[in-house]
Scaffold this motif. Sequence first.
Motif, short mmCIF file in Angstrom:
data_model
loop_
_atom_site.label_atom_id
_atom_site.label_comp_id
_atom_site.label_asym_id
_atom_site.label_seq_id
_atom_site.Cartn_x
_atom_site.Cartn_y
_atom_site.Cartn_z
N PHE A 23 32.35 67.07 67.80
CA PHE A 23 31.15 66.92 68.60
C PHE A 23 31.27 67.65 69.93
N LYS A 24 30.15 68.10 70.45
CA LYS A 24 30.12 68.71 71.78
C LYS A 24 30.29 67.60 72.80
N ILE A 25 31.20 67.81 73.71
CA ILE A 25 31.49 66.77 74.70
C ILE A 25 30.34 66.70 75.71
N PRO A 26 29.82 65.51 75.97
CA PRO A 26 28.78 65.38 77.01
C PRO A 26 29.37 65.76 78.38
N GLN A 27 28.57 66.39 79.21
CA GLN A 27 29.06 66.86 80.50
C GLN A 27 29.56 65.72 81.38
N LYS A 28 28.94 64.57 81.28
CA LYS A 28 29.39 63.42 82.08
C LYS A 28 30.81 63.01 81.67
N VAL A 29 31.09 63.03 80.39
CA VAL A 29 32.43 62.69 79.89
C VAL A 29 33.42 63.78 80.30
N ALA A 30 33.00 65.04 80.18
CA ALA A 30 33.88 66.14 80.58
C ALA A 30 34.26 66.05 82.05
N ARG A 31 33.27 65.75 82.89
CA ARG A 31 33.57 65.60 84.33
C ARG A 31 34.54 64.46 84.59
N LYS A 32 34.41 63.37 83.84
CA LYS A 32 35.30 62.22 84.02
C LYS A 32 36.73 62.57 83.58
N VAL A 33 36.87 63.27 82.45
CA VAL A 33 38.20 63.67 81.97
C VAL A 33 38.84 64.63 82.98
N ILE A 34 38.06 65.59 83.48
CA ILE A 34 38.58 66.53 84.48
C ILE A 34 38.98 65.78 85.75
N SER A 35 38.19 64.79 86.14
CA SER A 35 38.52 63.99 87.32
C SER A 35 39.84 63.24 87.12
N LEU A 36 40.05 62.68 85.94
CA LEU A 36 41.32 62.01 85.64
C LEU A 36 42.48 62.99 85.70
N GLN A 37 42.27 64.17 85.13
CA GLN A 37 43.33 65.18 85.15
C GLN A 37 43.66 65.59 86.59
N ARG A 38 42.64 65.85 87.39
CA ARG A 38 42.86 66.26 88.79
C ARG A 38 43.58 65.19 89.58
N ASN A 39 43.09 63.95 89.47
CA ASN A 39 43.71 62.86 90.24
C ASN A 39 45.17 62.66 89.84
N PHE A 40 45.45 62.78 88.55
CA PHE A 40 46.83 62.63 88.10
C PHE A 40 47.70 63.78 88.62
N LEU A 41 47.17 65.00 88.57
CA LEU A 41 47.95 66.15 89.00
C LEU A 41 48.26 66.10 90.49
N TRP A 42 47.26 65.78 91.30
CA TRP A 42 47.46 65.82 92.75
C TRP A 42 47.96 64.51 93.32
N GLY A 43 47.97 63.44 92.52
CA GLY A 43 48.56 62.18 92.98
C GLY A 43 47.58 61.25 93.65
N GLY A 44 46.31 61.47 93.54
CA GLY A 44 45.33 60.57 94.14
C GLY A 44 45.07 59.35 93.27
N ASP A 45 44.37 58.37 93.85
CA ASP A 45 43.94 57.22 93.07
C ASP A 45 42.56 56.78 93.56
N HIS A 46 42.15 55.57 93.22
CA HIS A 46 40.79 55.12 93.57
C HIS A 46 40.60 54.94 95.07
N ASP A 47 41.65 54.53 95.78
CA ASP A 47 41.52 54.24 97.21
C ASP A 47 41.52 55.49 98.08
N TYR A 48 42.31 56.48 97.72
CA TYR A 48 42.37 57.70 98.52
C TYR A 48 42.58 58.90 97.61
N LYS A 49 42.16 60.04 98.10
CA LYS A 49 42.33 61.27 97.33
C LYS A 49 43.18 62.23 98.14
N LYS A 50 44.09 62.88 97.47
CA LYS A 50 44.89 63.90 98.12
C LYS A 50 44.14 65.22 98.05
#
Length: 178
Positions: A23-50
């Motif tokens: 299936f084609k990934i909905p853009q909202k889901v793609a943005r969420k997956v990318i956000s998870l990837q970014r936060n994990f890579l840079w070390g951010g979490d829900h309270d603060y972003k690096k």
Amino acid sequence: MAGKVTLINSVLTALPIYLLSFFKIPQKVARKVISLQRNFLWGGDHDYKKISWVKWDTICLPKEFGGLGIKNINNFNAALLGRWIWDLSYNHNQLWVRIISSKYGGWAELINGRDRPWHSQWWKDLRKLVNQPDFSSIIQQMEWKVGDGTLINFWKDKWIGTDSNLEQQFNQLFLISR
């Protein structure tokens, strides 16, 4: 950093592979997956972003081109769906291709047809992908063997060097031939 990149590629990108291949990934889901990837890579979490010091598009480039080799989820999804299109065009003797061709009309309907209410979401996603400008360069590079003519529609298929099919170019002759 290398461990995080490995985990992103082996877990966060690999988990949805089964669904991405159908299936084609909905853009909202793609943005969420990318956000998870970014936060994990840079070390951010829900309270603060690096601070992310490099654009995500650069991070997704292959290592040979200065990136980290993290898969772009939208391009990865298009590649997995493109595999189905490739198989539809080249593996005519496989059972699933014959079933899909009898249900939806096969390659000609994929390229030139239109969506019908009874078409599955999977078929509609393939049609959307085929009609994207990025995919047209792939279709232009494909070569066909006429063979016995069962897969070629003389009037409806586009021939080399033309932007329209023969039915559109020679409508009167088409009407006479019918």
